[in-house]
Design an enzyme around this catalytic site. Structure first.
Site, PDB file in Angstrom:
ATOM      1  N   ARG A  89       0.827  -1.210   0.000  1.00  0.00           N
ATOM      2  CA  ARG A  89       0.000   0.000   0.000  1.00  0.00           C
ATOM      3  C   ARG A  89       0.856   1.253   0.000  1.00  0.00           C
ATOM      4  O   ARG A  89       0.626   2.185  -0.781  1.00  0.00           O
ATOM      5  CB  ARG A  89      -0.949  -0.009   1.207  1.00  0.00           C
ATOM      6  N   TYR A 103      -5.883  -0.526  -7.128  1.00  0.00           N
ATOM      7  CA  TYR A 103      -5.330  -1.794  -6.606  1.00  0.00           C
ATOM      8  C   TYR A 103      -4.721  -1.655  -5.205  1.00  0.00           C
ATOM      9  O   TYR A 103      -4.546  -0.564  -4.709  1.00  0.00           O
ATOM     10  CB  TYR A 103      -4.420  -2.497  -7.606  1.00  0.00           C
ATOM     11  N   GLU A 104      -4.476  -2.788  -4.593  1.00  0.00           N
ATOM     12  CA  GLU A 104      -4.048  -2.850  -3.176  1.00  0.00           C
ATOM     13  C   GLU A 104      -5.059  -2.185  -2.248  1.00  0.00           C
ATOM     14  O   GLU A 104      -4.692  -1.590  -1.238  1.00  0.00           O
ATOM     15  CB  GLU A 104      -2.672  -2.216  -2.967  1.00  0.00           C
ATOM     16  N   GLY A 105      -6.339  -2.321  -2.568  1.00  0.00           N
ATOM     17  CA  GLY A 105      -7.396  -1.662  -1.786  1.00  0.00           C
ATOM     18  C   GLY A 105      -7.693  -0.310  -2.401  1.00  0.00           C
ATOM     19  O   GLY A 105      -6.822   0.552  -2.419  1.00  0.00           O
TER      20      GLY A 105
END
Lengths: 563, 563
Positions: free
Chosen positions: B294, B421-423
């Site tokens: 993140r 992406y990655e949340g």
């Protein structure tokens, strides 16, 4: 990727929010009754959803191409265009003498929005043709009018605008395309133009280029420029496309989006042209075309936002991640804020169009000034929210939004051009704080007074919302007066945030009015509590110092120096 | 499209703005002296500009492809990757025991930024490998560590993260990939995963998949999930790639951007796997990987913004329209605001990385809490400004920005994924107002107290700027306390604007500090007078009612009903 035209929302704005109902009371637009309006919107909406929207994806996947020097348009475009032309939709607001419907621009813009929601790349063709029709109606000789207008209005022929050259973008006056006088009263045009939208077409039988060029005795800058009609095929004695003119498409651009719209490098190689308007006064005629196009581009932004938002909302209703994601507060926030912005931008565009119509129908300078003031706001805000909403629609889709098959990314790629062409949004903002405030702010003050009055009238029914709108309009009024004391360069440094603040205040005022007249009150609250409040920061930025911007070294801007 | 690594600006932030200098005082990071830091940044910057950046365009034009079931990467990627691996740049912060440099994450992130400025699609490969290295360091058995870590750190092998399934995106707990126990202590993994970045690679000789799957006795939701190492080739007795495992790439996605990064649909068809960490506790290990990733993604946003801004600035310096456009106030505003945002986001990312390092070096819970608090802010703000700056860079180019050959559009298309992406950034914001405030706001208050103290200390030197930062931080403190009284769903409705406000206040605080320590004062003024003020509107939106969002009918959101 289905699109359902938002007929009810558009009708509501026309009938309850902007001054459209006044138009039916004028002689010119007596036919613009609620019944006619409703019928037009319903029919056009059907066409947009059922005929235009289905070709949108194909245009992205199979861009327009040059094949042996000839344009090959995207699959399905020819049929979709024909349906549009045959329905008479190109001439909604054109002169009935030449085959148009003679209806208000406001209605035309509503129709254009629907068509542009269906397929932006295709809609650019009739949009530019409409601009050409308007330029010819105002500035063309009777001969040009009777020859070209019926063909353009029927969609047999299409029109283009040829301004830009490699060294002459925002600075139109730097152009070098030359024109010389012929003995028969025609002209010979020579030069290269770039970024010519639909510079060639296989969906129409002729392409009519309006070209800016300089006569040998044309002075420097924009004053020495003349405008010429330079058709692809020279009309014969019967007015049919005859011999080919000396012009060609050199190449097409490979663009981020609107792949179905051929963006041409055009070469005029001693092409035959006919003067439009007076010699050396081409910019005036071109401005007629450009002003109509600017509002049209604002509408395109709204159109793409509408289509993208519909898709995102449908996706959110169906996609399940711990329940349908449309019930997740953050997803709902994205959709609701987007819907509130689409409403606001659409109201601003339709208010601008209505002002144009009122000016034409009544000859009132006040309405003309209102239209002139609203044009850059409609263009910039419509396209800014266009990009913002299409971007949010990608986000709502999560990872799927980044996959091209989903279609969400296409809306974002397509809409991105709208903040650039027909004058970048920075240029719109400079037009607003420069030319449009050059009346000492009279037009702006008249509009703000109306907003203040409206907020007062809403106080009994919506005290909190009315108070916020009143405060915002009052602060905007004060800042406007403050900006009027500054020199132009200082105003320009704050032009974009100033336009943003003005848009928010206007949008909030329309939402407030809508809430009073049966519109969605929660939507108005979303706009006024979540989107309007940024006006204050916009105005802070509009007042911030130009000196700070100038004090930052180029090396710092480039990242090559720390301080 | 040249890129020059902003070595001086990064060094200035590390040495003067964040707590990086403290690291050299710890035993763990004693080697992170200013000299080493400077040498590392200079070398990595050279590599990024001279070796990585030159392959960026080729990856866009010639995407990664599957040829006969095998991945063929974009032209030049293999050589560029080899140079990166051989320079030791994958292991900057990895354990020296296995070949890493053992330097702080802050330095690693600075290097990653440069590499990602050069080519985002390629940099994804080492970034995910770094995440895997960290997950194995924390959760892998000694056997797994000694087998995999040296190969991953040297770049001979690469690593992937396999979370997402068609029905399990943000809701990881919904996954259905199965694992069963074998007699020899290994596992058999079966299922399909989507959106697997660099799921296959021809630039490394093996691809190591970390796969989330459920054992037969794994409960429902996220608690019953285990993590497995599933290599493409099963290592032989000597630790070299041996027989092929039972897994394959089914297809690659066709994406808006990062075309050089193969996004794979992976099929695990009874593949052999090794457990990482404990059974049913895979999410903990995966979170290690995700948290590192993140922050890494936030850095990617900064990286793309930097590269795009450099290009736009160079273009503006060269493009003449009534003088070089860089002298036009509105163009200068766009560039200066963008530079100010890049500075702020970079400082936030490096502060987050430094906090991670301090937590590791000192074992301090306070530093760990600081890092945890800053991670979602770094991710969301870094990528939000990434998109904003890349979008502005397109706008600075005018019509040329819309033409793909220019390269500006590629930055915008590439960076767009980073907010997803990655949340998604919505999930980051919910993490901030949910989990990261679940300490009763202690970590947030500690940070705000520091900002308030800093503003007080700056009052003598920069009274106006200090006052604005102080007021903003104080308002943010009050709103934070107010939000703590609300239930989670209500907080979620305001999570994104709350995170935005927090980012602006933090960014302003870093700018203020920079102005005091020899940084560019005009740049700080640009941020504090033009960008910070939006915090108030963000907080108004953060406090606005969830009820309004819920009161808007789905038919209204869809545009099918007026009110």
């Amino acid at each position: 990727m289905t699109y359902t035209a938002p007929v009810e929302q558009i009708e509501f704005i026309l009938n309850k929010v902007v001054s459209f109902p006044q138009l039916a009371g004028t002689e010119l637009f007596a036919e613009a009754t609620p019944e006619t309006t409703s019928a037009i919107l319903t029919e056009a909406g059907k066409l947009a959803g059922e005929v235009i929207a289905p070709v949108n994806r194909a245009g992205d996947l199979t861009p327009a191409a040059l094949e042996n020097g000839k344009l090959r348009s995207s699959p399905g475009y020819a049929d979709a265009f024909r349906a549009l032309a045959e329905g008479g939709w190109i001439g909604v607001s054109a002169n009935p003498e030449y085959g148009g419907m003679g209806l208000p621009q406001a209605l035309n813009m509503a129709v254009n929005e629907m068509v542009a929601s269906g397929c932006l790349a295709l809609q650019l063709n009739p949009m530019l043709t409409q601009g050409q029709i308007e330029a010819l109606e105002h500035h063309g000789s009777d001969e040009l009018k009777s020859l070209y207008l019926p063909k353009l209005i029927s969609g047999e022929w299409s029109g283009t605008m040829n301004l830009t050259e490699p060294q002459a973008g925002s600075d139109v006056g730097a152009l070098t395309t030359k024109a010389t006088r012929n003995d028969d009263g025609t002209y010979t045009v020579t030069g290269q133009k770039i970024f010519i939208t639909w510079g060639d077409s296989d969906v129409t039988e002729n392409v009519c280029h309006l070209v800016l060029a300089r006569l040998p005795d044309g002075g420097q800058g924009t004053r020495g420029i003349s405008l010429f009609m330079v058709p692809k095929f020279i009309p014969d004695a019967d007015g049919n496309p005859g011999v080919a003119n000396d012009l060609r498409v050199v190449s097409l651009e490979h663009k981020l989006g609107i792949h179905g719209s051929p963006t041409c490098v055009m070469s005029f190689e001693g092409a035959k042209g006919w003067l439009v308007g007076e010699e050396h006064k081409g910019m005036a005629a071109m401005f007629t075309m450009m002003n109509a196009a600017r509002l049209g581009v604002g509408v395109q932004g709204v159109a793409q936002a509408e289509a993208a938002l519909q898709q995102a909302t449908e996706y959110a209703a169906e996609r399940v991640q711990m329940g349908p994601i449309i019930r997740h507060p953050d997803v709902r926030r994205m959709l609701a804020e987007s819907r509130a912005e689409v409403f606001a931008a659409r109201a601003i565009c339709l208010a601008c169009a209505t002002a144009l119509d009122m000016a034409r129908a009544t000859g009132s300078d006040d309405w003309a000034a209102r239209a002139a003031l609203l044009t850059p706001i409609a263009k910039a805000y419509g396209t800014d929210i266009g990009i913002r909403v299409c971007d949010t629609a990608v986000q709502v889709h999560g990872g799927m939004g980044y996959i091209e098959e989903t279609g969400a990314a296409q809306y974002l790629r397509d809409v991105r051009i709208t903040a650039i062409y027909e004058g970048t949004n920075g240029i719109q903002a400079m037009d607003l704080v420069g030319r449009k405030l050059s009346d000492g702010g009279a037009a702006a003050m008249a509009l703000l007074d109306e907003i203040l009055d409206g907020a007062k009238a809403a106080q009994a029914d919506q005290p909190e919302l009315a108070e916020q709108v009143w405060q915002a309009a009052e602060t905007l009024r004060e800042t406007t007066l403050e900006l009027l004391d500054r020199d132009l360069n200082e105003r320009f440094a704050g032009a974009v945030p100033y336009l943003s603040a003005f848009s928010r205040v206007l949008g909030a005022a329309f939402h407030l009015l809508a809430a009073l007249r049966g519109g969605n009150r929660a939507l108005a609250r979303v706009y006024i509590t979540r989107i309007l409040p940024h006006f204050a920061a916009d105005l802070a930025a509009a007042r911030a110092d130009l000196a700070d911007l100038e004090a930052i070294d180029e090396a710092v801007l480039l990242g090559r120096m720390a301080g």
